[in-house]
Design a protein around this motif. Structure first.
Motif, mmCIF file in Angstrom:
data_model
loop_
_atom_site.group_PDB
_atom_site.id
_atom_site.type_symbol
_atom_site.label_atom_id
_atom_site.label_comp_id
_atom_site.label_asym_id
_atom_site.label_seq_id
_atom_site.Cartn_x
_atom_site.Cartn_y
_atom_site.Cartn_z
ATOM 1 N N LYS A 59 0.805 -1.222 0.000
ATOM 2 C CA LYS A 59 0.000 0.000 0.000
ATOM 3 C C LYS A 59 0.842 1.278 0.000
ATOM 4 N N THR A 60 1.988 1.237 -0.658
ATOM 5 C CA THR A 60 2.834 2.410 -0.753
ATOM 6 C C THR A 60 2.343 3.293 -1.902
ATOM 7 N N ASN A 61 2.230 4.575 -1.656
ATOM 8 C CA ASN A 61 1.873 5.500 -2.724
ATOM 9 C C ASN A 61 3.063 5.666 -3.653
ATOM 10 N N LEU A 62 2.800 5.548 -4.951
ATOM 11 C CA LEU A 62 3.876 5.616 -5.938
ATOM 12 C C LEU A 62 3.683 6.803 -6.863
ATOM 13 N N ASP A 63 4.790 7.400 -7.261
ATOM 14 C CA ASP A 63 4.755 8.459 -8.259
ATOM 15 C C ASP A 63 4.408 7.840 -9.611
ATOM 16 N N PHE A 123 3.669 -13.614 -14.521
ATOM 17 C CA PHE A 123 2.482 -12.835 -14.865
ATOM 18 C C PHE A 123 1.752 -12.232 -13.661
ATOM 19 N N ILE A 124 2.244 -12.468 -12.457
ATOM 20 C CA ILE A 124 1.666 -11.811 -11.286
ATOM 21 C C ILE A 124 1.760 -10.284 -11.404
ATOM 22 N N PRO A 125 2.900 -9.732 -11.844
ATOM 23 C CA PRO A 125 2.947 -8.270 -11.974
ATOM 24 C C PRO A 125 1.910 -7.711 -12.946
ATOM 25 N N LEU A 126 1.572 -8.451 -13.990
ATOM 26 C CA LEU A 126 0.550 -7.975 -14.919
ATOM 27 C C LEU A 126 -0.772 -7.786 -14.187
ATOM 28 N N GLY A 127 -1.114 -8.704 -13.298
ATOM 29 C CA GLY A 127 -2.323 -8.576 -12.494
ATOM 30 C C GLY A 127 -2.266 -7.362 -11.577
ATOM 31 N N ILE A 128 -1.070 -7.038 -11.106
ATOM 32 C CA ILE A 128 -0.912 -5.863 -10.248
ATOM 33 C C ILE A 128 -1.010 -4.577 -11.067
ATOM 34 N N ILE A 179 -4.113 -9.864 -9.350
ATOM 35 C CA ILE A 179 -5.372 -9.140 -9.124
ATOM 36 C C ILE A 179 -5.838 -9.339 -7.679
ATOM 37 N N CYS A 180 -5.760 -10.569 -7.195
ATOM 38 C CA CYS A 180 -6.193 -10.854 -5.816
ATOM 39 C C CYS A 180 -5.321 -10.120 -4.799
ATOM 40 N N LEU A 181 -4.019 -10.036 -5.061
ATOM 41 C CA LEU A 181 -3.138 -9.311 -4.141
ATOM 42 C C LEU A 181 -3.522 -7.839 -4.063
ATOM 43 N N ILE A 182 -3.913 -7.284 -5.196
ATOM 44 C CA ILE A 182 -4.320 -5.878 -5.227
ATOM 45 C C ILE A 182 -5.730 -5.710 -4.668
ATOM 46 N N LYS A 184 -6.976 -7.143 -2.227
ATOM 47 C CA LYS A 184 -6.850 -7.034 -0.771
ATOM 48 C C LYS A 184 -6.635 -5.587 -0.364
ATOM 49 N N ARG A 185 -6.087 -4.820 -1.262
ATOM 50 C CA ARG A 185 -5.812 -3.410 -0.990
ATOM 51 C C ARG A 185 -7.055 -2.564 -1.151
ATOM 52 N N GLY A 186 -8.110 -3.134 -1.666
ATOM 53 C CA GLY A 186 -9.332 -2.367 -1.828
ATOM 54 C C GLY A 186 -9.535 -1.863 -3.232
ATOM 55 N N TYR A 187 -8.833 -2.435 -4.177
ATOM 56 C CA TYR A 187 -8.939 -2.025 -5.578
ATOM 57 C C TYR A 187 -10.327 -2.327 -6.098
ATOM 58 N N GLN A 188 -10.932 -1.341 -6.730
ATOM 59 C CA GLN A 188 -12.231 -1.543 -7.357
ATOM 60 C C GLN A 188 -12.149 -1.026 -8.773
ATOM 61 N N ASN A 189 -12.664 -1.811 -9.678
ATOM 62 C CA ASN A 189 -12.615 -1.428 -11.076
ATOM 63 C C ASN A 189 -14.013 -1.454 -11.641
ATOM 64 N N GLY A 190 -14.371 -0.399 -12.477
ATOM 65 C CA GLY A 190 -15.669 -0.252 -13.102
ATOM 66 C C GLY A 190 -16.316 -1.499 -13.423
#
Length: 190
Positions: A59-63, A123-128, A179-182, A184-190
């Motif tokens: 949950k780090t904010n990234l530039d 391919f885990i990073p692609l999901g992120i 996608i599942c890892l993200i 957990k962070r509360g990601y919501q997509n349209g």
């Protein structure tokens, strides 16, 4: 935390990741094929991609510039992993029937285990990264499937890999893990 401290911590994390993954990668036959320049590039883009994933999961904010830089690094990682390798002498298409043989030896055969695990981890990073795309999830899923199938087709055409349904399934599993890892962070997509 100021920018300088954040940069120093990020560099330390990158160095730590490189020191951690080098011994692992040096045991993989694909990595052994690379010359020293490709190995160096591979380690750098791997560490950037892994660090990006760690930051997103924590949950780090990234530039935005770091996100773009990480995405370019990930694309380079994909290209090197999938296309910078010895060419096969013939084009092959694998059927899922070999999977039954693989299931018997998955934990005893290092090559089989590395192949299965690598197809997921790559391919885990692609999901992120999907977290940063702003459109409906169904369109993203269709894109992912088309993208992964096209990568397999390109490998087949250029004889840098085998067109393999199991690889496609494992790649998609990797994306869903990301996608599942993200999520957990509360990601919501349209």
């Amino acid at each position: 935390m100021n920018y300088k401290e954040k940069t120093i911590k990020t560099l330390i994390l990158h160095i730590f990741i490189i020191l951690l993954i080098y011994p692992i990668l040096s045991e993989i036959s694909l990595f052994k094929q690379y010359n020293v320049y490709i190995k160096t590039l591979y380690l750098i883009v791997s560490s950037i991609t892994i660090c990006f994933c760690i930051y997103c999961i924590c949950k780090t904010n990234l530039d935005k510039i770091y996100i773009y830089f990480a995405f370019i690094s990930y694309i380079i990682l994909l290209i090197v992993t999938l296309f910078v390798r010895n060419r096969l002498k013939e084009k092959l298409i694998e059927t899922p029937s070999y999977l039954l043989k693989w299931l018997d030896i998955i934990f005893t055969n290092k090559i089989v285990f590395t192949n299965l695990l690598g197809n997921i981890l790559l391919f885990i990073p692609l999901g992120i990264f999907i977290r940063f795309i702003n459109c409906k999830l169904i369109y993203i899923l269709i894109f992912i499937i088309i993208f992964i199938v096209n990568l397999e087709l390109i490998q087949y055409i250029y004889k840098t890999g085998v067109f393999d349904i199991i690889d496609i399934i494992l790649n998609i599993i990797g994306v869903f893990i990301g996608i599942c890892l993200i999520n957990k962070r509360g990601y919501q997509n349209g």
